[in-house]
Design a protein around this motif. Structure first.
Motif, PDB file in Angstrom:
ATOM      1  N   HIS A 146      -8.606   2.547   3.615  1.00 33.74           N
ATOM      2  CA  HIS A 146      -8.602   2.406   5.061  1.00 33.74           C
ATOM      3  C   HIS A 146      -8.127   3.716   5.677  1.00 33.74           C
ATOM      4  O   HIS A 146      -7.156   4.300   5.183  1.00 33.74           O
ATOM      5  N   TRP A 147      -8.802   4.138   6.740  1.00 31.77           N
ATOM      6  CA  TRP A 147      -8.463   5.384   7.423  1.00 31.77           C
ATOM      7  C   TRP A 147      -8.296   5.125   8.915  1.00 31.77           C
ATOM      8  O   TRP A 147      -9.012   4.301   9.500  1.00 31.77           O
ATOM      9  N   GLY A 148      -7.391   5.879   9.505  1.00 34.01           N
ATOM     10  CA  GLY A 148      -7.288   5.861  10.954  1.00 34.01           C
ATOM     11  C   GLY A 148      -8.294   6.821  11.571  1.00 34.01           C
ATOM     12  O   GLY A 148      -9.026   7.525  10.869  1.00 34.01           O
ATOM     13  N   GLN A 149      -8.292   6.838  12.899  1.00 31.31           N
ATOM     14  CA  GLN A 149      -9.261   7.662  13.619  1.00 31.31           C
ATOM     15  C   GLN A 149      -8.773   9.087  13.835  1.00 31.31           C
ATOM     16  O   GLN A 149      -9.538   9.960  14.235  1.00 31.31           O
ATOM     17  N   GLY A 150      -7.485   9.310  13.582  1.00 29.62           N
ATOM     18  CA  GLY A 150      -6.943  10.653  13.702  1.00 29.62           C
ATOM     19  C   GLY A 150      -6.248  10.903  15.022  1.00 29.62           C
ATOM     20  O   GLY A 150      -6.557  10.269  16.041  1.00 29.62           O
ATOM     21  N   THR A 151      -5.296  11.822  15.001  1.00 35.98           N
ATOM     22  CA  THR A 151      -4.617  12.263  16.215  1.00 35.98           C
ATOM     23  C   THR A 151      -4.530  13.785  16.176  1.00 35.98           C
ATOM     24  O   THR A 151      -4.235  14.380  15.135  1.00 35.98           O
ATOM     25  N   GLN A 152      -4.814  14.398  17.313  1.00 34.74           N
ATOM     26  CA  GLN A 152      -4.865  15.855  17.377  1.00 34.74           C
ATOM     27  C   GLN A 152      -3.459  16.436  17.523  1.00 34.74           C
ATOM     28  O   GLN A 152      -2.670  15.995  18.370  1.00 34.74           O
ATOM     29  N   VAL A 153      -3.183  17.425  16.709  1.00 34.42           N
ATOM     30  CA  VAL A 153      -1.944  18.199  16.827  1.00 34.42           C
ATOM     31  C   VAL A 153      -2.332  19.649  17.075  1.00 34.42           C
ATOM     32  O   VAL A 153      -3.110  20.230  16.304  1.00 34.42           O
ATOM     33  N   THR A 154      -1.827  20.205  18.151  1.00 40.11           N
ATOM     34  CA  THR A 154      -2.102  21.592  18.489  1.00 40.11           C
ATOM     35  C   THR A 154      -0.782  22.338  18.630  1.00 40.11           C
ATOM     36  O   THR A 154       0.084  21.931  19.417  1.00 40.11           O
ATOM     37  N   VAL A 155      -0.639  23.396  17.860  1.00 38.88           N
ATOM     38  CA  VAL A 155       0.577  24.207  17.898  1.00 38.88           C
ATOM     39  C   VAL A 155       0.206  25.561  18.488  1.00 38.88           C
ATOM     40  O   VAL A 155      -0.514  26.342  17.870  1.00 38.88           O
ATOM     41  N   SER A 156       0.697  25.790  19.688  1.00 38.55           N
ATOM     42  CA  SER A 156       0.315  27.006  20.397  1.00 38.55           C
ATOM     43  C   SER A 156       1.342  27.324  21.463  1.00 38.55           C
ATOM     44  O   SER A 156       1.952  26.429  22.055  1.00 38.55           O
ATOM     45  N   SER A 157       1.516  28.608  21.717  1.00 41.96           N
ATOM     46  CA  SER A 157       2.410  29.019  22.789  1.00 41.96           C
ATOM     47  C   SER A 157       1.620  29.220  24.086  1.00 41.96           C
ATOM     48  O   SER A 157       2.201  29.564  25.113  1.00 41.96           O
ATOM     49  N   TYR A 184      -4.887  14.930  12.457  1.00 45.82           N
ATOM     50  CA  TYR A 184      -4.088  14.311  11.407  1.00 45.82           C
ATOM     51  C   TYR A 184      -4.499  12.858  11.228  1.00 45.82           C
ATOM     52  O   TYR A 184      -4.633  12.130  12.220  1.00 45.82           O
ATOM     53  N   TYR A 185      -4.663  12.468   9.972  1.00 43.52           N
ATOM     54  CA  TYR A 185      -5.111  11.120   9.635  1.00 43.52           C
ATOM     55  C   TYR A 185      -4.124  10.465   8.669  1.00 43.52           C
ATOM     56  O   TYR A 185      -3.548  11.125   7.804  1.00 43.52           O
ATOM     57  N   CYS A 186      -4.011   9.148   8.791  1.00 38.75           N
ATOM     58  CA  CYS A 186      -3.318   8.381   7.769  1.00 38.75           C
ATOM     59  C   CYS A 186      -4.346   7.503   7.057  1.00 38.75           C
ATOM     60  O   CYS A 186      -5.409   7.197   7.606  1.00 38.75           O
ATOM     61  N   ALA A 187      -4.004   7.131   5.839  1.00 40.55           N
ATOM     62  CA  ALA A 187      -4.914   6.314   5.036  1.00 40.55           C
ATOM     63  C   ALA A 187      -4.102   5.517   4.032  1.00 40.55           C
ATOM     64  O   ALA A 187      -2.994   5.912   3.645  1.00 40.55           O
ATOM     65  N   THR A 188      -4.673   4.384   3.600  1.00 42.45           N
ATOM     66  CA  THR A 188      -3.983   3.515   2.655  1.00 42.45           C
ATOM     67  C   THR A 188      -4.650   3.536   1.293  1.00 42.45           C
ATOM     68  O   THR A 188      -5.865   3.689   1.173  1.00 42.45           O
ATOM     69  N   TYR A 233       0.819  -1.201   0.000  1.00 43.33           N
ATOM     70  CA  TYR A 233       0.000   0.000   0.000  1.00 43.33           C
ATOM     71  C   TYR A 233       0.856   1.255   0.000  1.00 43.33           C
ATOM     72  O   TYR A 233       1.902   1.312   0.654  1.00 43.33           O
ATOM     73  N   ALA A 234       0.385   2.250  -0.734  1.00 35.61           N
ATOM     74  CA  ALA A 234       0.877   3.598  -0.509  1.00 35.61           C
ATOM     75  C   ALA A 234       0.112   4.175   0.680  1.00 35.61           C
ATOM     76  O   ALA A 234      -1.029   3.784   0.945  1.00 35.61           O
ATOM     77  N   ILE A 235       0.751   5.069   1.384  1.00 38.91           N
ATOM     78  CA  ILE A 235       0.150   5.675   2.568  1.00 38.91           C
ATOM     79  C   ILE A 235       0.117   7.193   2.422  1.00 38.91           C
ATOM     80  O   ILE A 235       1.119   7.803   2.049  1.00 38.91           O
ATOM     81  N   GLY A 236      -1.020   7.756   2.709  1.00 33.77           N
ATOM     82  CA  GLY A 236      -1.159   9.205   2.688  1.00 33.77           C
ATOM     83  C   GLY A 236      -1.412   9.744   4.076  1.00 33.77           C
ATOM     84  O   GLY A 236      -1.991   9.069   4.930  1.00 33.77           O
ATOM     85  N   TRP A 237      -0.942  10.956   4.298  1.00 31.04           N
ATOM     86  CA  TRP A 237      -1.272  11.696   5.515  1.00 31.04           C
ATOM     87  C   TRP A 237      -2.140  12.899   5.127  1.00 31.04           C
ATOM     88  O   TRP A 237      -1.839  13.595   4.143  1.00 31.04           O
ATOM     89  N   PHE A 238      -3.167  13.115   5.933  1.00 32.54           N
ATOM     90  CA  PHE A 238      -4.116  14.195   5.724  1.00 32.54           C
ATOM     91  C   PHE A 238      -4.305  14.936   7.040  1.00 32.54           C
ATOM     92  O   PHE A 238      -3.963  14.423   8.103  1.00 32.54           O
TER      93      PHE A 238
END
Length: 126
Positions: free
Chosen positions: A115-126, A94-98, A32-37
């Motif tokens: 196929h998709w994952g459930q996602g993981t939260q990324v927060t960029v903040s000071s 952020y999600y990954c998918a095949t 599989y190729a894998i994408g990030w979204f």
């Protein structure tokens, strides 16, 4: 059971780094190729990167080129997204998918991903 699980998200200050992981279970990633979204509140899902299954060719959106690096370890059935020089605009889930074998011709093409994952939260903040 076929499953993708993302991990590695969290809160980071601007300029910081995170490494996201996408672990596959129930199937082998090597075909599989894998994408990030990512998807931020009120915005459309954005294709960020893709890595093929054949020659590990990689593709990046302009918004992350030079800051993010996608890689894969088929022995661990895992794909990674190293994110450096993070900005507040990178805040999203952020999600990954095949997708079988090859990355789609454009990163924004979502339909071929099966196929998709459930996602993981990324927060960029000071």
């Amino acid at each position: 059971q076929v499953q993708l699980v993302e991990s590695g998200g969290g809160l980071v200050q601007p300029g910081g780094s995170l490494r996201l992981s996408c672990l596959a279970s129930g199937f082998a990633l090597d075909n599989y190729a894998i994408g990030w979204f990512r998807q931020a509140p009120g915005k459309e899902r954005e294709g960020l990167s893709c890595i093929s299954s054949t020659d590990n060719s990689t593709y990046y959106a302009d918004s992350v080129k030079g800051r993010f690096t996608i890689s894969r370890d088929d022995a661990k059935n895992t794909v990674y997204l190293q994110m450096n020089h993070l900005k507040p605009d990178d805040t999203a889930v952020y999600y990954c998918a095949t997708v079988p074998v090859f990355c789609p011709p454009r990163l924004q093409i979502v339909a071929p991903y099966d196929h998709w994952g459930q996602g993981t939260q990324v927060t960029v903040s000071s």
